[in-house]
Design a protein around this motif. Structure first.
Motif, mmCIF file in Angstrom:
data_model
loop_
_atom_site.group_PDB
_atom_site.id
_atom_site.type_symbol
_atom_site.label_atom_id
_atom_site.label_comp_id
_atom_site.label_asym_id
_atom_site.label_seq_id
_atom_site.Cartn_x
_atom_site.Cartn_y
_atom_site.Cartn_z
ATOM 1 N N LEU A 1 -19.834 6.036 10.494
ATOM 2 C CA LEU A 1 -21.175 6.439 10.934
ATOM 3 C C LEU A 1 -21.903 7.141 9.789
ATOM 4 C CD1 LEU A 1 -20.163 8.137 14.317
ATOM 5 C CD2 LEU A 1 -21.124 5.845 14.067
ATOM 6 N N GLU A 14 -20.952 6.541 4.469
ATOM 7 C CA GLU A 14 -20.648 7.800 5.152
ATOM 8 C C GLU A 14 -20.284 8.895 4.156
ATOM 9 O OE1 GLU A 14 -17.764 9.737 8.620
ATOM 10 O OE2 GLU A 14 -18.331 7.626 8.744
ATOM 11 N N PRO A 69 -16.082 14.601 12.744
ATOM 12 C CA PRO A 69 -16.953 14.540 13.927
ATOM 13 C C PRO A 69 -17.180 15.902 14.582
ATOM 14 C CG PRO A 69 -14.776 13.642 14.429
ATOM 15 C CD PRO A 69 -14.720 14.124 13.017
ATOM 16 N N GLU A 129 -26.351 7.470 16.999
ATOM 17 C CA GLU A 129 -25.472 7.294 15.850
ATOM 18 C C GLU A 129 -25.740 5.961 15.164
ATOM 19 O OE1 GLU A 129 -21.745 7.647 17.833
ATOM 20 O OE2 GLU A 129 -21.524 9.740 17.291
ATOM 21 N N HIS A 189 -11.813 1.376 13.496
ATOM 22 C CA HIS A 189 -12.588 2.592 13.211
ATOM 23 C C HIS A 189 -14.007 2.220 12.775
ATOM 24 C CE1 HIS A 189 -13.277 6.785 11.991
ATOM 25 N NE2 HIS A 189 -14.005 6.251 11.024
ATOM 26 N N VAL A 198 -24.188 3.162 13.191
ATOM 27 C CA VAL A 198 -22.883 2.604 12.868
ATOM 28 C C VAL A 198 -22.982 1.817 11.567
ATOM 29 C CG1 VAL A 198 -21.039 1.070 13.634
ATOM 30 C CG2 VAL A 198 -22.237 2.480 15.296
ATOM 31 N N SER A 235 -18.132 9.992 11.431
ATOM 32 C CA SER A 235 -16.920 9.557 12.133
ATOM 33 C C SER A 235 -15.669 10.231 11.583
ATOM 34 C CB SER A 235 -16.769 8.036 12.006
ATOM 35 O OG SER A 235 -16.383 7.678 10.680
#
Length: 329
Positions: A28, A138, A321, A4, A25, A6, A318
């Motif tokens: 991703l 994201e 998911p 993943e 939080h 980040v 994220s």
């Protein structure tokens, strides 16, 4: 799944955006996770599946029995999203279709999509609250996937799903709230729909994995779900078979998404409706809009969300998911 990537942690909110996500939080970069048919079982039990189907159902309920012309709250965040979509719409004019031997899939679409991807971060910086700019890497993936595939120059329910997931993510990060539900469907999604139709027409895009006459439409599905919810308890378009009548279409296509979809189909397809749009023809015989609406939700889950050729392209991060859903997630 691969490692993943980040992006960053949630920034502190200080200008009115509800702190929907925990402070720690970690966003991703979304990636594909359904690699084989057996992975479909993971998808159907995932948090993303529950979030997404819940989102479709929530907005379905919010617009029940309401015409597109209804007065609804239009927040600044919704206005900024509409402005962003207008920029995306205007961008099409910069890339007119090119002369080419093949009839379908005009290559100018690739140039348009490339420019969109180049500008997407900038568009979202203007459209989203500054407190959630960390989410942009994201959520922008969903936006970029919403308009079609550059390689195949096609468009289908998977691209439509990407835009719905984009909107779902904006609710999850708090940029949109429950009071925005009606405006998100009637103003934001409806504007997206008009862009998708414009792209399909101008660049003569192929339907992505179309079922032809066995699907509702070559390209869209969600506006039929939400559009049928709008028509529940609408006495002037009852029984539902009335949606096939030209005078009803002329009178109500600006008020109801479902009718707008029928108008669009009748404009782009020739011949008897029962032949080129068999599923919709069959639906016209159902006795109530409520039954049609529930039937379409079931059909969507079976014909779109349960199909590997669609879900193999879905991105998971994220906010949506792939991990298994649990009640205390």
């Amino acid at each position: 799944m691969t490692t993943e990537k980040v992006i960053g942690d949630v920034a502190e909110t200080n200008d009115g955006v509800p702190p929907v996500l925990p402070q720690n939080h970690r966003f991703l970069e979304p990636e594909k996770a359904v690699k084989t048919v057996t992975d479909m079982a993971i998808w159907e039990k995932s948090e993303a599946y529950m979030e997404y189907t819940g989102f479709i159902a929530t907005l379905n309920e919010a617009i029940k029995s309401k015409p597109l012309t209804v007065d609804c709250k239009i927040s600044d965040n919704v206005k900024r999203l509409i402005k962003m979509l207008e920029l995306i719409d205007n961008l099409i004019d910069e890339f007119p279709p090119i002369e080419q031997p093949q009839r379908f899939g005009n290559a100018a679409f690739r140039s348009w999509l490339s420019k969109l991807k180049l500008n997407s971060t900038l568009y979202l910086q203007d459209a989203l609250d500054p407190s959630i700019h960390l989410a942009i890497p994201e959520v922008k993936i969903y936006l970029e996937e919403s308009f079609g595939n550059a390689t195949r120059i096609d468009y289908g329910t998977g691209h439509e799903m990407a835009f719905a997931m984009f909107l779902c993510c904006l609710f999850k990060v708090g940029n949109l709230v429950a009071e925005d539900n009606v405006a998100v469907v009637f103003l934001v999604f409806n504007k997206y729909l008009s862009i998708a139709r414009k792209l399909q027409k101008i660049y003569r895009m192929e339907p992505a994995g179309s079922h032809g006459v066995w699907s509702l439409d070559d390209y869209q599905f969600i506006p039929f779900i939400w559009g049928s919810s709008q028509l529940i308890d609408q006495p002037r378009i009852y029984p539902p078979a009335k949606f096939l009548e030209d005078d009803i279409i002329d009178k109500y296509h600006n008020d109801y998404m479902f009718i707008s979809c029928i108008k669009h189909i009748k404009e782009v397809k020739k011949g008897p409706f029962a032949e080129h749009s068999n599923q919709l023809w069959s639906i016209s015989a159902v006795g109530s809009w409520s039954k049609i609406n529930q039937g379409l939700i079931k059909m969507y889950k079976k014909e779109v969300l349960a199909k590997f050729p669609v879900i193999q392209h879905v991105m998971f991060g994220s906010l949506l998911p792939i991990r298994r859903f649990s009640l205390n997630h």
